[in-house]
Motif scaffolding. Sequence first.
Motif, mmCIF file in Angstrom:
data_model
loop_
_atom_site.group_PDB
_atom_site.id
_atom_site.type_symbol
_atom_site.label_atom_id
_atom_site.label_comp_id
_atom_site.label_asym_id
_atom_site.label_seq_id
_atom_site.Cartn_x
_atom_site.Cartn_y
_atom_site.Cartn_z
ATOM 1 N N PHE A 64 4.222 -2.525 -1.275
ATOM 2 C CA PHE A 64 3.977 -1.522 -2.307
ATOM 3 C C PHE A 64 3.421 -0.257 -1.671
ATOM 4 C CE2 PHE A 64 0.035 -3.771 -1.712
ATOM 5 C CZ PHE A 64 -0.963 -2.826 -1.859
ATOM 6 N N ALA A 65 3.489 0.834 -2.442
ATOM 7 C CA ALA A 65 2.848 2.094 -2.089
ATOM 8 C C ALA A 65 1.687 2.306 -3.048
ATOM 9 C CB ALA A 65 3.839 3.245 -2.192
ATOM 10 N N LEU A 66 0.655 2.995 -2.580
ATOM 11 C CA LEU A 66 -0.534 3.225 -3.398
ATOM 12 C C LEU A 66 -0.807 4.711 -3.491
ATOM 13 C CD1 LEU A 66 -3.103 2.068 -4.848
ATOM 14 C CD2 LEU A 66 -4.229 2.146 -2.603
ATOM 15 N N GLY A 67 -1.118 5.165 -4.708
ATOM 16 C CA GLY A 67 -1.483 6.559 -4.903
ATOM 17 C C GLY A 67 -2.787 6.695 -5.656
ATOM 18 N N PHE A 68 -3.687 7.548 -5.145
ATOM 19 C CA PHE A 68 -4.928 7.867 -5.841
ATOM 20 C C PHE A 68 -4.689 9.113 -6.686
ATOM 21 C CE2 PHE A 68 -6.513 5.449 -2.170
ATOM 22 C CZ PHE A 68 -7.397 4.571 -2.793
ATOM 23 N N PHE A 69 -4.766 8.957 -8.010
ATOM 24 C CA PHE A 69 -4.448 10.046 -8.928
ATOM 25 C C PHE A 69 -5.574 10.264 -9.934
ATOM 26 C CE2 PHE A 69 -0.126 8.173 -8.013
ATOM 27 C CZ PHE A 69 0.309 9.206 -7.206
ATOM 28 N N GLY A 70 -5.414 11.336 -10.730
ATOM 29 C CA GLY A 70 -6.286 11.551 -11.867
ATOM 30 C C GLY A 70 -7.577 12.286 -11.584
ATOM 31 N N ALA A 89 -6.685 0.379 3.629
ATOM 32 C CA ALA A 89 -6.216 0.082 4.985
ATOM 33 C C ALA A 89 -6.138 -1.411 5.261
ATOM 34 C CB ALA A 89 -7.132 0.760 6.010
ATOM 35 N N GLN A 90 -6.949 -2.205 4.576
ATOM 36 C CA GLN A 90 -6.895 -3.650 4.766
ATOM 37 C C GLN A 90 -5.509 -4.197 4.432
ATOM 38 O OE1 GLN A 90 -9.538 -5.281 6.149
ATOM 39 N NE2 GLN A 90 -10.393 -3.217 6.255
ATOM 40 N N PHE A 91 -4.851 -3.559 3.500
ATOM 41 C CA PHE A 91 -3.526 -4.020 3.080
ATOM 42 C C PHE A 91 -2.423 -3.359 3.908
ATOM 43 C CE2 PHE A 91 -6.480 -4.960 -0.185
ATOM 44 C CZ PHE A 91 -6.042 -6.159 -0.733
ATOM 45 N N ARG A 92 -2.751 -2.295 4.605
ATOM 46 C CA ARG A 92 -1.814 -1.712 5.567
ATOM 47 C C ARG A 92 -1.687 -2.643 6.769
ATOM 48 N NH1 ARG A 92 1.429 3.093 5.468
ATOM 49 N NH2 ARG A 92 -0.295 4.515 5.063
ATOM 50 N N LYS A 93 -2.790 -3.274 7.148
ATOM 51 C CA LYS A 93 -2.790 -4.143 8.324
ATOM 52 C C LYS A 93 -1.850 -5.332 8.174
ATOM 53 C CE LYS A 93 -7.560 -3.097 9.720
ATOM 54 N NZ LYS A 93 -8.948 -3.636 9.803
ATOM 55 N N ASN A 94 -1.799 -5.894 6.972
ATOM 56 C CA ASN A 94 -0.941 -7.071 6.786
ATOM 57 C C ASN A 94 0.487 -6.710 6.377
ATOM 58 O OD1 ASN A 94 -0.987 -6.484 4.036
ATOM 59 N ND2 ASN A 94 -2.532 -8.030 3.549
ATOM 60 N N GLY A 95 0.772 -5.405 6.325
ATOM 61 C CA GLY A 95 2.135 -4.962 6.058
ATOM 62 C C GLY A 95 2.482 -4.820 4.593
ATOM 63 N N ALA A 96 1.555 -5.156 3.698
ATOM 64 C CA ALA A 96 1.850 -5.060 2.273
ATOM 65 C C ALA A 96 1.898 -3.602 1.811
ATOM 66 C CB ALA A 96 0.815 -5.837 1.472
ATOM 67 N N LEU A 97 0.953 -2.794 2.280
ATOM 68 C CA LEU A 97 0.899 -1.382 1.909
ATOM 69 C C LEU A 97 1.780 -0.579 2.870
ATOM 70 C CD1 LEU A 97 -0.319 0.902 0.188
ATOM 71 C CD2 LEU A 97 -2.209 1.007 1.819
ATOM 72 N N THR A 98 2.808 0.054 2.334
ATOM 73 C CA THR A 98 3.772 0.766 3.176
ATOM 74 C C THR A 98 3.637 2.282 3.096
ATOM 75 O OG1 THR A 98 5.414 0.733 1.387
ATOM 76 C CG2 THR A 98 5.429 -1.120 2.952
ATOM 77 N N HIS A 99 2.884 2.773 2.117
ATOM 78 C CA HIS A 99 2.781 4.225 1.924
ATOM 79 C C HIS A 99 1.509 4.492 1.131
ATOM 80 C CE1 HIS A 99 4.283 8.358 0.921
ATOM 81 N NE2 HIS A 99 3.623 8.144 -0.206
#
Length: 348
Positions: A64-70, A89-99
């Motif tokens: 998934f990609a994550l965006g901080f909005f609002g 970043a914890q989820f970037r390390k395991n490859g889940a966070l792609t953007h």
Amino acid sequence: MWRFPHPAPKGKAMRLVPFFLPGMGCPGKCVFCDQRAQTGVTYGGLERALISLTELLTTMDGSFALGFFGGTFTGLPPEWQKRFLEQAAQFRKNGALTHLRVSTRPDRIDRAALSLLQTGGVDMVELGVQSFSTPVLTASGRGYDGARAIRACEDVRDGGFELGIQLLPGLPGHDAGLWRKDAARVVALRPEVVRVYPCVVIGGTPLADMHARGEYTPWSLPLAVEETARAVLGFWRAGIRIIRLGLAAQPDMLARLKAGPWHPAFGNMVRSAALRLFLEERLAGLTGRIRAVWMPCALSGDLWGHGRANVPALARIGVTRERVKFWSETDIGVELSGPDPVPGEEHA
């Protein structure tokens, strides 16, 4: 057969998960804004928001990609920016966070802010520009001028980030002419993505008071659709992806909506109008020569327009129900009754 592609750029599919920080980090309240009503989210503070982010991320399956909005992400205290980014970043390390992307204001972008985002692994910065017109920005209580908005976009680019631009046509003092200049400026800046939220009047905001006193008149829905469509066609041709058209249907926002061009099908209406404008340009002068028009199946919901609004204009250029066929190809195809009058175009 004469063939040509739809002008919308092809973007990579991305599962973007929004995380809202309504009003957090904002230096003041703009005349039009109520982020809690527009997002439907409230927190008791940054600590509670961070806990909610952790809870959200631990429920995610797959990439998934994550965006901080609002809110204004770079307006948060630096230590809190780091905490939110470190959690992601914890989820970037395991490859889940792609953007990873953040939304902020042009006047909260500087070298230090961009350096922190770079260290935190941010890929894209979306700037709530709203307009590049200084008088419009002043009347809207934004606190920066058009030159600052342009410079912030350039700084984001120079920092190595992808750029997103958020626009609000129809702000106080914002007419169609100024909006078209804004759209041209966006094309010149070449962001990766654009969001367009036509300005509406939400109860409890200073703009609602201005409207009640007769000092502000929002754009009509037809004007907002037509002018946004013209801009969208220009963005498509520049290779800029449109990722949002109009405000989401949040119950709190709808309950307090006083006036303005909000419609649940606004995005469809704009895409349909942009397609109609595109076809009018490409098929101008061919009315008597068209035998059939082959449209991609993916455009079947856009061609005739919401409530069949495009039908009269399309009929004037020879695109009628009897002549239109849908196919699995991605190009638009036109069968003509005589020689193809457009040299250099692709034939089949």
